[in-house]
Design an enzyme around this catalytic site. Structure first.
Site, short mmCIF file in Angstrom:
data_model
loop_
_atom_site.label_atom_id
_atom_site.label_comp_id
_atom_site.label_asym_id
_atom_site.label_seq_id
_atom_site.Cartn_x
_atom_site.Cartn_y
_atom_site.Cartn_z
N LYS A 52 0.82 -1.08 -0.08
CA LYS A 52 0.22 -0.04 -0.06
C LYS A 52 0.63 0.77 0.06
CE LYS A 52 -3.78 -2.01 2.09
NZ LYS A 52 -5.54 -1.84 3.36
N SER A 68 -0.62 0.29 5.60
CA SER A 68 -1.65 -0.48 7.12
C SER A 68 -2.28 -1.72 6.16
CB SER A 68 -2.19 0.45 8.16
OG SER A 68 -2.08 -0.38 8.96
N ASP A 69 -2.73 -2.60 6.87
CA ASP A 69 -3.04 -3.47 6.73
C ASP A 69 -3.78 -4.97 8.19
OD1 ASP A 69 -5.17 -4.44 3.74
OD2 ASP A 69 -4.46 -6.68 4.99
N GLN A 70 -4.92 -4.80 7.69
CA GLN A 70 -5.45 -5.76 8.88
C GLN A 70 -5.96 -7.42 8.55
OE1 GLN A 70 -9.27 -4.96 11.44
NE2 GLN A 70 -7.98 -4.57 12.34
N GLY A 105 -0.45 -5.33 9.72
CA GLY A 105 0.98 -4.83 9.62
C GLY A 105 0.86 -3.43 9.69
#
Length: 198
Positions: A52, A68-70, A105
Site C-alpha cells: 500500500k 497498514s493492513d489488517q 501490518g
C-alpha cells in the site's frame, strides 16, 4: 504539502492518524490484496502494508508514507472483509463465544532516504455467546461488510464482545498507533514535539 502521507482510503485510519495531530496528506492505493499460495499471516500482513505504501511512493519522493493492513485470524483461517450480509452473519456465528486474533501490518517508507520499516501488532477479542437474532440485528444495523472480522469496533460492534486482550486497542481499528509513533520517532518525527513533521 505535509511530509507525512497515509496510503489508505479508510476513514477509520484517518481518524486514528488525526489523533497524533501531525499534518498529513492521504492517497488511496490500488493493490491486489489476494493472499498468495502458501503465504502465512505475518508475511501477508507485512506484504500488504508495504505494498500500500509503495503504491503511492512515486507521487511522494520526499515523504514518510504509512501503509497498514489488517487480517482476522480464526482457528486455521485468515479472514478478509466479508463483503455481504450472509458472510458477515456466518463469520459472527462462528466467532460466538470464541477468541479471534487480529493482526495489523504497519509499514513506513522514507522515500527521501530510500528505506523502510515493516512491523505488525496483534490484538485478541473474546466474543460473547451471540444468538442468531443478535447477529442479524447487528449486521443489518452496522453493515460491517468492508471490515475484517465482520464488525465495526468504532460503532455498535462493541456490544459483541466479552473482553479484549492486547497492548494497543487501535490495532483492532486498523492501525497500531503505539508502533506508528515508534517508527515516526525513528524517522525523525516526534508526535509530541512535531519535530520534523513539515
Amino acid at each position: 504539502m505535509p511530509r507525512l502521507v497515509l496510503a489508505s482510503s479508510s476513514r477509520y485510519r484517518r481518524q486514528l492518524l488525526d489523533r497524533l495531530e501531525i499534518p498529513y496528506a492521504w492517497s488511496a492505493p490500488d493493490i491486489d490484496e489476494s493472499r498468495r499460495e502458501g503465504e502465512d499471516a505475518v508475511t501477508l500482513a507485512h506484504r500488504l502494508a508495504l505494498s500500500k505504501a509503495q503504491a503511492v511512493a512515486e507521487e511522494y519522493p520526499e515523504h514518510l508514507i504509512i501503509g497498514s493492513d489488517q487480517l482476522a485470524l480464526f482457528e486455521d483461517d485468515i479472514l478478509g472483509k466479508p463483503g455481504d450480509f450472509a458472510t458477515a452473519c456466518a463469520n459472527l456465528a462462528r466467532f460466538s463465544g470464541k477468541r479471534v486474533r487480529f493482526m495489523t501490518g504497519l509499514a513506513l517508507i522514507d522515500t527521501a532516504a530510500g528505506r523502510h520499516r515493516v512491523v505488525h501488532d496483534t490484538y485478541d477479542v473474546l466474543f460473547r455467546n451471540l444468538s442468531s437474532s443478535e447477529i442479524e440485528s447487528y449486521v443489518s444495523r452496522d453493515e460491517p461488510y468492508d471490515s475484517s472480522g465482520s464488525f465495526r469496533m468504532e460503532g455498535l460492534g462493541i456490544a459483541l464482545f466479552e473482553r479484549f486482550e492486547g497492548s494497543d486497542p487501535n490495532t483492532l481499528i486498523g492501525m497500531p498507533l503505539i508502533k506508528l509513533c515508534e517508527l515516526l520517532r525513528e524517522a525523525g518525527v516526534d508526535p509530541l514535539t512535531k519535530t520534523g513533521s513539515q
